[in-house]
Enzyme design. Structure first.
Site, PDB file in Angstrom:
ATOM      1  N   HIS A 168      -8.073   9.197   4.788  1.00 54.94           N
ATOM      2  CA  HIS A 168      -7.414   8.112   5.520  1.00 54.94           C
ATOM      3  C   HIS A 168      -7.638   8.289   7.018  1.00 54.94           C
ATOM      4  O   HIS A 168      -7.653   9.410   7.518  1.00 54.94           O
ATOM      5  CB  HIS A 168      -5.901   8.136   5.265  1.00 54.94           C
ATOM      6  CG  HIS A 168      -5.521   7.701   3.896  1.00 54.94           C
ATOM      7  ND1 HIS A 168      -4.831   8.509   3.036  1.00 54.94           N
ATOM      8  CD2 HIS A 168      -5.730   6.544   3.241  1.00 54.94           C
ATOM      9  CE1 HIS A 168      -4.622   7.851   1.899  1.00 54.94           C
ATOM     10  NE2 HIS A 168      -5.163   6.666   2.000  1.00 54.94           N
ATOM     11  N   GLY A 169      -7.782   7.180   7.706  1.00 53.49           N
ATOM     12  CA  GLY A 169      -7.782   7.220   9.168  1.00 53.49           C
ATOM     13  C   GLY A 169      -9.050   7.758   9.797  1.00 53.49           C
ATOM     14  O   GLY A 169      -9.127   7.919  11.011  1.00 53.49           O
ATOM     15  N   GLY A 171      -9.487   5.038   2.353  1.00 56.86           N
ATOM     16  CA  GLY A 171     -10.201   5.630   3.482  1.00 56.86           C
ATOM     17  C   GLY A 171     -11.607   5.070   3.617  1.00 56.86           C
ATOM     18  O   GLY A 171     -12.544   5.764   4.016  1.00 56.86           O
ATOM     19  N   THR A 229      -8.436   1.304   8.979  1.00 57.73           N
ATOM     20  CA  THR A 229      -8.586   1.883  10.320  1.00 57.73           C
ATOM     21  C   THR A 229      -9.598   1.123  11.178  1.00 57.73           C
ATOM     22  O   THR A 229      -9.360   0.900  12.371  1.00 57.73           O
ATOM     23  CB  THR A 229      -9.008   3.363  10.192  1.00 57.73           C
ATOM     24  OG1 THR A 229      -8.037   4.034   9.383  1.00 57.73           O
ATOM     25  CG2 THR A 229      -9.064   4.028  11.550  1.00 57.73           C
ATOM     26  N   ASN A 275     -10.645  -0.180   0.127  1.00 59.98           N
ATOM     27  CA  ASN A 275      -9.679  -0.280   1.230  1.00 59.98           C
ATOM     28  C   ASN A 275     -10.331  -0.050   2.592  1.00 59.98           C
ATOM     29  O   ASN A 275     -11.022   0.955   2.784  1.00 59.98           O
ATOM     30  CB  ASN A 275      -8.580   0.774   1.062  1.00 59.98           C
ATOM     31  CG  ASN A 275      -7.645   0.481  -0.098  1.00 59.98           C
ATOM     32  OD1 ASN A 275      -7.881  -0.425  -0.888  1.00 59.98           O
ATOM     33  ND2 ASN A 275      -6.595   1.270  -0.206  1.00 59.98           N
ATOM     34  N   VAL A 276     -10.075  -0.974   3.497  1.00 58.64           N
ATOM     35  CA  VAL A 276     -10.516  -0.812   4.883  1.00 58.64           C
ATOM     36  C   VAL A 276      -9.326  -1.133   5.778  1.00 58.64           C
ATOM     37  O   VAL A 276      -8.823  -2.253   5.777  1.00 58.64           O
ATOM     38  CB  VAL A 276     -11.692  -1.756   5.229  1.00 58.64           C
ATOM     39  CG1 VAL A 276     -12.103  -1.580   6.688  1.00 58.64           C
ATOM     40  CG2 VAL A 276     -12.884  -1.500   4.318  1.00 58.64           C
ATOM     41  N   ASP A 296       0.837  -1.204   0.000  1.00 58.76           N
ATOM     42  CA  ASP A 296       0.000   0.000   0.000  1.00 58.76           C
ATOM     43  C   ASP A 296       0.878   1.264   0.000  1.00 58.76           C
ATOM     44  O   ASP A 296       1.912   1.300   0.683  1.00 58.76           O
ATOM     45  CB  ASP A 296      -0.863  -0.060   1.283  1.00 58.76           C
ATOM     46  CG  ASP A 296      -2.082   0.849   1.231  1.00 58.76           C
ATOM     47  OD1 ASP A 296      -2.471   1.266   0.131  1.00 58.76           O
ATOM     48  OD2 ASP A 296      -2.645   1.123   2.318  1.00 58.76           O
ATOM     49  N   HIS A 297       0.492   2.286  -0.738  1.00 55.88           N
ATOM     50  CA  HIS A 297       1.124   3.613  -0.698  1.00 55.88           C
ATOM     51  C   HIS A 297       2.646   3.625  -0.686  1.00 55.88           C
ATOM     52  O   HIS A 297       3.263   4.179   0.226  1.00 55.88           O
ATOM     53  CB  HIS A 297       0.651   4.390   0.532  1.00 55.88           C
ATOM     54  CG  HIS A 297      -0.727   4.919   0.385  1.00 55.88           C
ATOM     55  ND1 HIS A 297      -1.054   5.949  -0.463  1.00 55.88           N
ATOM     56  CD2 HIS A 297      -1.878   4.530   0.973  1.00 55.88           C
ATOM     57  CE1 HIS A 297      -2.352   6.180  -0.388  1.00 55.88           C
ATOM     58  NE2 HIS A 297      -2.889   5.332   0.463  1.00 55.88           N
TER      59      HIS A 297
END
Ligand SMILES: [Zn+2]
Length: 288
Positions: free
Chosen positions: A179-180, A208, A232, A229-230, A81-82
């Protein structure tokens, strides 16, 4: 089986569903995440940050995922990721990661194209897929922080050019997610997603995802989101349960008593998300 991002998102496109991409932070939570997908009969993407990959070891991560994927007969893609560092991207691909994200979203448009294209060439030559990013997703993630004022939505015309020039297999887009985000929910820009989906012919990715309202999932999926994407939500809940377990368990009792309840909590969340991601109430022909 062990799959690439391209393979699992192609399946998702055919079936008008999305594939959950769940971040793991350690080896403890990993097996139950994959077993959740197995129980749902769905593919899953397991993703790590570079820091988690280094903590566990790239090769160890690949070996564990491959073993579980083959042993449990579930389709799993392992995704970095990233990533912005070519050396780390190369390390992941060389170790056997089946997908990487090159995040050049902070760069000028042309530089993002040139660097993403270089990653695509290396990845494709080694059988791995690539996710690119255009626009900026808000919030904070490991090593990534974007202030609210610096958020830039993805422009559809840029997306067309970026996909054509780079050859990426999937594109992360900025349509208002952060994000987050876990204490509140965001308003996603569905009209913009529709505009992008109308002109871009590859799987789209939402980051996010914890901050996205579950009632928005069908509209996102019906408009081309094929990787969701999951991170957090899993992290927060694993930590909450682990904190309680560690507080109440005797110090000489096996560590299993502390981590198993946290792992099982994560498994239930993954199963719940996959149920929604399968988009069963919507027809196959929603895809373009
Ligand atoms: Zn992200």
């Amino acid at each position: 089986m062990y799959k690439t991002l391209k393979e699992v998102t192609q399946t998702a496109t055919k079936l008008n569903m999305t594939v959950g991409a769940f971040n793991t932070h350690n080896l403890e939570m990993l097996p139950e995440m994959i077993r959740a997908a197995k129980e749902m009969g769905a593919p899953i993407i397991i993703q790590t940050s570079i820091d988690t990959a280094k903590y566990i070891g790239y090769k160890v991560m690949v070996a564990v995922i491959k073993e579980i994927a083959n042993d449990e007969m579930v389709d799993v893609c392992l995704h970095l990721d990233h990533a912005r560092d070519f050396d780390e991207i190369k390390a992941a691909i060389d170790a056997g990661y089946s997908s990487v994200m090159y995040d050049g979203s902070h760069l000028p448009f042309k530089e993002n194209i040139v660097k993403t294209k270089a990653v695509v060439e290396y990845a494709h030559a080694h059988g791995a897929s690539v996710e690119g990013e255009l626009g900026t997703i808000g919030g904070t993630e490991e090593g990534i922080s974007v202030a609210e004022n610096d958020k830039i939505y993805t422009k559809p015309e840029d997306a067309v050019e970026f996909v054509a020039q780079t050859g990426v297999d999937a594109l992360a887009i900025a349509i208002g997610t952060n994000h987050g985000q876990f204490k509140s929910k965001t308003e996603v820009n569905i009209p913009l997603l529709k505009e992008i989906h109308a002109v871009v012919n590859i799987p789209l990715v939402i980051h996010g995802g914890t901050g996205v309202k579950e009632e928005d999932y069908p509209e996102l999926i019906n408009n081309g989101i094929r990787k969701f994407n999951v991170g957090t939500e899993l992290l927060v809940n694993w930590t909450k349960i682990a904190k309680a377990s560690f507080a109440e368990t005797e110090v000489n009792k096996s560590l299993r008593h502390n981590v198993i309840p946290a792992n099982m909590e994560v498994k239930e969340i993954v199963k719940h998300k996959i149920t929604l991601f399968m988009n069963v109430d919507n027809p196959l022909e929603m895809k373009k």
